[in-house]
Write a protein that holds these residues in place. Structure first.
Motif, PDB file in Angstrom:
ATOM      1  N   LEU A  55       0.843  -1.088   0.039  1.00  0.00           N
ATOM      2  CA  LEU A  55       0.118   0.163  -0.007  1.00  0.00           C
ATOM      3  C   LEU A  55       0.910   1.368   0.059  1.00  0.00           C
ATOM      4  N   TYR A  58       1.380   3.404  -3.073  1.00  0.00           N
ATOM      5  CA  TYR A  58       0.605   4.440  -3.590  1.00  0.00           C
ATOM      6  C   TYR A  58       0.285   5.648  -2.762  1.00  0.00           C
ATOM      7  N   MET A  61       3.073   8.174  -3.882  1.00  0.00           N
ATOM      8  CA  MET A  61       2.669   8.894  -5.201  1.00  0.00           C
ATOM      9  C   MET A  61       1.969  10.412  -4.671  1.00  0.00           C
ATOM     10  N   ALA A 175       2.876   7.572 -10.964  1.00  0.00           N
ATOM     11  CA  ALA A 175       1.890   6.542 -11.272  1.00  0.00           C
ATOM     12  C   ALA A 175       2.296   5.582 -12.543  1.00  0.00           C
ATOM     13  N   LEU A 179       3.000   1.761 -12.548  1.00  0.00           N
ATOM     14  CA  LEU A 179       1.835   0.934 -13.029  1.00  0.00           C
ATOM     15  C   LEU A 179       1.781   0.860 -14.361  1.00  0.00           C
ATOM     16  N   ASN A 203       7.399  -1.742 -10.381  1.00  0.00           N
ATOM     17  CA  ASN A 203       6.491  -2.401  -9.939  1.00  0.00           C
ATOM     18  C   ASN A 203       7.261  -3.812  -9.884  1.00  0.00           C
TER      19      ASN A 203
END
Length: 241
Positions: A55, A58, A61, A175, A179, A203
Motif C-alpha cells: 500500500l 500508492y 505517489m 503512477a 503501474l 513495480n
C-alpha cells in the motif's frame, strides 16, 4: 552544496508542509494497517507486513510530490532562482542538494513505521514469528522507490514555477512509472514482449526486492532511473543558467 542542502532542509522543517504531509502519511498508513477491515493485519491473521508494503507505494505517489513540489518552483515564484544559479556552485551540486534534502524527509517519514514491525513481531505467535529478512528487503525497496519518486519530483518542480502543476506532473509520472508498464504489457498487441515491457516498470523490481532478495540488477535499475531524472533536471537548470 552543504549550504544549499541545509537551507533547503530547514526550510522544509520551518514550514508546516513537511509536518502535515508526513503526519497524513503516517495516519493513513496506520489506519490501513490496523483499522480498515479490508487491509487490517489484525483481520488477516498472519504476522507479516506484506499488505503495508503493497500500500505504501500508492501513498508515496501523494507524499513525495507534496514534499518535492516546492524545490525549484518556489525559488522561481519568489524570485530567488536567478540568485541561486549565479552563485559559485555547479548545477549538479544544486540538484543533489535539493534531492538529498527531500530524500531525507522521505526517510524521516519511513522511520516511525518501524513501530509497525515491532508491534507485529510482538503480536506474532510465537513472539517474534515474522520474516525479518523480507521486512528488511521491503524497507530497502521502499527507500529505493522513494529515491526514484524524489528524483521525479525534483524534475517536475524544475520545469514549472507552479507548485500545484509540479505536484500533478510528479504524481502522474510516478503512477505511470509504477503501474503504466504493467498495464501496457497486458495490451493484446504487446503480449509477445509482455515480460520485456513489465521489466521496464518499477513495480516488478520493487516486488523482487520486497521478497528479501537483493539482486544487483534491481539495485542498478533504481539507481539508473533516479540518475536519469536528475540528469534531466540538471539539463533544464543548466540551460536556464
Amino acid at each position: 552544496m552543504y549550504a544549499v542542502f541545509k537551507r533547503e532542509f530547514f526550510s522544509f522543517l520551518s514550514s508546516m508542509v513537511a509536518y502535515i504531509t508526513i503526519g497524513i502519511f503516517l495516519l493513513v498508513s496506520g489506519l490501513l494497517l490496523w483499522v480498515f477491515p479490508d487491509t487490517s493485519v489484525l483481520d488477516y491473521g498472519y504476522a507479516e507486513l506484506t499488505g503495508f508494503f503493497s500500500l505504501v507505494p500508492y501513498l508515496f505517489m501523494f507524499l513525495i510530490p507534496a514534499i518535492t513540489m516546492r524545490s525549484f518552483a518556489e525559488e522561481k515564484r519568489e524570485g530567488t532562482f536567478e540568485l541561486l544559479i549565479t552563485r559559485p556552485i555547479t548545477v549538479w551540486q544544486i540538484v543533489f542538494a535539493k534531492y538529498f534534502a527531500s530524500l531525507i524527509l522521505v526517510l524521516f517519514a519511513l522511520i516511525p513505521t518501524l513501530v509497525y514491525y515491532y508491534s507485529i513481531s510482538k503480536l506474532g505467535f510465537p513472539e517474534g514469528n515474522i520474516d525479518s529478512g523480507g521486512v528488511i528487503g521491503s524497507y530497502i525497496g521502499l527507500f529505493l522507490l522513494g529515491a526514484v519518486f524524489t528524483a521525479i519530483g525534483i524534475f517536475a518542480s524544475a520545469i514549472t514555477k507552479n507548485q500545484v502543476i509540479a505536484f500533478v506532473i510528479c504524481a502522474g509520472i510516478c503512477a505511470f512509472a509504477f503501474l503504466g508498464f504493467d498495464y501496457s504489457s497486458q495490451i493484446t498487441g504487446f503480449q509477445p514482449i509482455e515480460s520485456l515491457i513489465s521489466s521496464l516498470g518499477i513495480n516488478e523490481h520493487y516486488i523482487a526486492i520486497s521478497r528479501g532478495v537483493l539482486d544487483t540488477r534491481d539495485l542498478m535499475y533504481f539507481v539508473t532511473f533516479s540518475f536519469l531524472f536528475l540528469l534531466l533536471t540538471s539539463l533544464i537548470i543548466g540551460g536556464k543558467k
